[in-house]
Each structure stands twice: as C-alpha cells, then as structure tokens.
Design a protein around this motif. Structure first.
Motif: not given
Length: 472
Positions: A285-309, A356-359
């Motif tokens: 639930y930490f991953k699913s709830n905060w994943g998109p926002i955390i990935f945006e904050d570390v440098g991914f775009t919103r679309t990239q964050a959604a795709m990673i999830m 970012l690629q490694g992350l």
C-alpha cells in the motif's frame, strides 16, 4: 445414470470432501474462477485507482500530501472493517449473497464518489467504498477454496488475484486517458457502472459453497445441485446425507468469536499469518498509494510514473504466477523467497547513488517481489481454517493486515510533509518485507507439523447410483 430428487432408493452418505478432492480443474471450476476473476478485476481497479487520481485531486481540490494520505488511509480503514463485517456475514449467511451485496455496494459508492463536491464528502464516500471493497476478496477466496482440491488452492487463488492486479494495471492508463479530458470523476463513474452491470451475472451464475452448506447442515438441494455440476454423473439428491470428513459439522446457531481463530494449533498460525500479512500490506500500500507521487518527485514525468507502477504490477502478477504451484506443494516457505529478495533491493534504492534509469529498474524488480509476496499471502489466507470459519479467518487476516495498509500511507504523508528525501523512504520500507519473510518461515514450520498430524481423508466416495446398483 443420474438420480433425481424423486428417486425412491434410500438415501446414502456422500462425502463432500472426497467429491471435491477427486476433481480436477473442470468446466465448473473454470467458470467459477472466471466469474471471480471479473469481480476481483473491478475490485482491484476501484481500490488502486485512487493513487492515480491523487495527482488530479491535488490539482483540482487543492489537496495536500496530508489530506491525500488521509484519503488513502480512509479507504483502507473502511476495507479493514469491511473484511471483518463481510467475513462474519459470509460465514453466517453464505458466500454467494454476501459477495453479490459487496459488489453492488462498491459499484454504487464508486458512482457516488464521482459526484462528490468536495474533499470532505470524498473522504466519507471513500470510507464506505472501502468497506464494500474489503469484504469481497476473502469471500471470493473462501468460495473458490471450497470448490477445488487442496492441491490447486493456492493456484486458483493466485489466478483470481491476477484479476485484482490487472485491475490495478488498467487503472493507471485509464486514468491518464480519461482524467485529462473528462475529469477525474469520469474514472469512478466508468468503474461504478461496469461493476453494477456485473451484478445480474452474479445472480445467474454464482454458486453457493457445497462444503460450507454441508458443514452448516443447510440446503441439501443446493448441495446436490452444486456437487452434480462439479462432478457430472455423481447423481446426488437432496435426500442424501452430505458430510465433510475433514472438518467438524457446525451448529447453524453457533456464534463466531475471534477467540476461535486462536484455539489449539490455530493460535500460532493466526498470529504468524497476521504478522506476515501486515508486513506485506505495508509494502504494497505504500507502493501503490505514494509510488506515483514519489516517482514524480524524484524526476519522472507523471506519465512515466504511472507506467512504472503499471509495469511493476504486471511484474508482480508474473511473480505470483511463478510462485503458485510451488506454494501448493511447499506452502508458506515458497512465498518467503520474495520478501527476502525485496528487502536488499529497497536498501539499494534508498542508499546507492543510482541514476533514474537504474532506479526505475530496481523499482520494477523490488515492487514485483513485493506484489508477488502479497499474491502469496492471498493464496494462503484461508487455507488453514475450516469451512465453518473460513470467511471469518480470511476476513480477519486481510483486515488485520490493513493495520499496515493504513499506517504506511499515513506515515508516508507525514514524512514527505517533513521534507524527508523521497529515496530515504525506501530504506524505511525495507523493514516490511523482512517482517513478512521471518513470519512466513515460522508459519511454514507450524503448518508442516500440523499437516503431519492431520492428513487429508482417503476414504472412498459413495455414489448414489452405485448404492442403488448394489442394493440387494
């Protein structure tokens, strides 16, 4: 030849346990799994879409990280109560009617969420939505577990949970597709309408558990109908006597108490199952709830964050599929392999200076292991409990697990509000799969000793048609 309810031959004893254990994955089971899969797909979409809608709520309602954390936690808290309440109702009134009620309720509340005028109303509706969502999965697991042989239980539950995960996978792209053009409300409206359309199908096709009815000594005509569908040619009749040889028959007036889950050898099983589930739920639930926002904050775009999830959810599904046959043969020890891998991966994500690629790569792998662990927890949540309390056992397990599900998003919100570096959260998160791994190893030892003391029955089944043919 199949016997009818008007057959004058005397009633015989039919061992429900043996009927089920002697079946394979036949057309009846495939249909049941397919229906359950469709239900859990919508459950997963509805439960997980809130994390993808969150960035739009931040833009539209002006929600900050604290209020978003409260929104995430409110839904999970509702799911915790729903798992307990619906599990109790499922053991009291049966799996089928309560499953249908749960589906209708979360469809209706999804539509209501689409009409919410402000954040306060959305919080209330998300709580009610969570209650309905939390009650569904334990009952779906119980119903399917009670219709398949023990050698396929983890496999069937895993396949059903593929629906839940795929629902979460679709939630990301669906939100990105709908929300920018039609508003975040359109996502919940589509989900709610699709869910309500499923209710008539459930009325028509969903069976009641023959094992549950036999243990409760209820509705012999429903037991005969279900067993004849499961085992064509059986010829079961309502006047026959249906017994479950590997469980004690329960009194229909018996009242469930939570202490029942801690009687005898269930005490260590329930305790360890809950701890393993809490650790797994915190991570998921930490991953699913905060994943998109955390990935945006570390440098991914919103679309990239959604795709990673979404891709990580697919990876978790594949990990769950790879695990299921091992779980059927080896039990909880097979599941422990995944959290043992997830913990060091999370430490690398938080402490190593990776790009970012490694992350992204480490994120996909670690989240696949986390999701795979959760798949495994779902597959064993109900197998340790007898039919009379199985929905309660699975319901309480998933509900207690929500302690982690509630705590993780709240803690994440407060830590982010304190300006903690996002990557450091992965270091703290590594403790959760470690808790699951230790608990699963101990649970495997307890379960192995219990199985050695209580082997499955090996008696031969008595068929009504055979009894009539051998009657002097």
């Amino acid at each position: 030849m199949s016997m009818t309810a008007t057959d004058p031959s005397p009633p015989v004893v039919i061992e429900v346990t043996d009927v089920i254990e002697r079946q394979g994955i036949n057309a009846f089971v495939i249909r049941l799994v397919a229906i359950s899969w469709a239900v859990t797909f919508l459950d997963g979409f509805d439960m997980l879409v809130i994390s993808f809608v969150a960035p739009y709520l931040r833009d539209g309602f002006g929600a900050d990280v604290i209020s978003l954390g409260e929104l995430f936690a409110t839904g999970v808290f509702g799911a915790m109560l729903g798992g307990i309440a619906f599990g109790w109702l499922g053991d009291l009134y049966g799996r089928r009617p309560v499953i249908i009620a749960s589906v209708a309720a979360f469809g209706a509340t999804s539509i209501a969420m689409a009409l919410a005028p402000n954040m306060q109303t959305l919080l209330l509706l998300r709580f009610l939505n969570g209650v309905a969502l939390g009650g569904l999965m334990p009952l779906a697991w119980a119903l399917n577990i009670e219709f398949v042989p023990s050698r396929y239980r983890a496999t069937v539950v895993t396949v059903i949970m593929m629906g839940y995960t795929l629902g979460g996978v679709v939630a990301g792209p669906m939100t990105v597709w709908l929300a920018p053009h039609y508003g975040w409300q359109s996502v919940f409206m589509v989900s709610g309408v699709a869910t309500l359309l499923l209710v008539p199908l459930l009325f028509a096709l969903l069976p009641e558990s023959a094992r549950y009815l036999a243990v409760k000594a209820r509705s012999p005509e429903k037991i005969a109908r279900a067993l004849n569908a499961l085992a064509p040619g059986l010829g079961a009749r309502p006047q026959d006597h249906f017994v479950v040889t590997d469980e004690a028959t329960a009194s229909t007036g018996q009242t469930f108490r939570i202490a029942t889950l801690f009687k005898g050898d269930l005490r260590p099983i329930t305790t360890l199952l809950w701890f393993a589930y809490i650790g797994s739920s915190m991570a998921v639930y930490f991953k699913s709830n905060w994943g998109p926002i955390i990935f945006e904050d570390v440098g991914f775009t919103r679309t990239q964050a959604a795709m990673i999830m979404s891709v990580s959810s697919i990876g978790g599904s594949l990990a769950g599929l790879a695990l299921m046959r091992f779980t059927d043969r080896l039990g909880p020890i097979a599941i422990a392999f995944y959290p043992m891998l997830a913990a060091p991966l999370l430490l690398v994500m938080g402490l190593a200076p990776v790009s970012l690629q490694g992350l992204a790569a480490f994120s996909l792998l670690s989240m696949a292991m986390i999701s795979g662990t959760h798949f495994g927890m779902h597959s064993i949540a109900g197998i340790f409990y007898p039919s009379a309390i199985r929905a309660n056992g699975a319901g309480w397990a998933t509900s207690v697990a929500k302690i982690g599900s509630i705590f993780a998003p709240l803690l994440g919100g407060y830590l982010l509000a304190m300006n903690m570096p996002p990557r450091l959260l992965f270091v703290l998160l590594a403790a959760t799969p470690l808790l699951s791994a230790i608990s699963l190893v101990l649970l495997a030892r307890v379960g192995k000793r219990r199985a050695a003391r209580n082997p499955l029955p090996t008696e031969n089944i008595v068929l009504p048609a055979q009894a009539a043919a051998t009657k002097p």
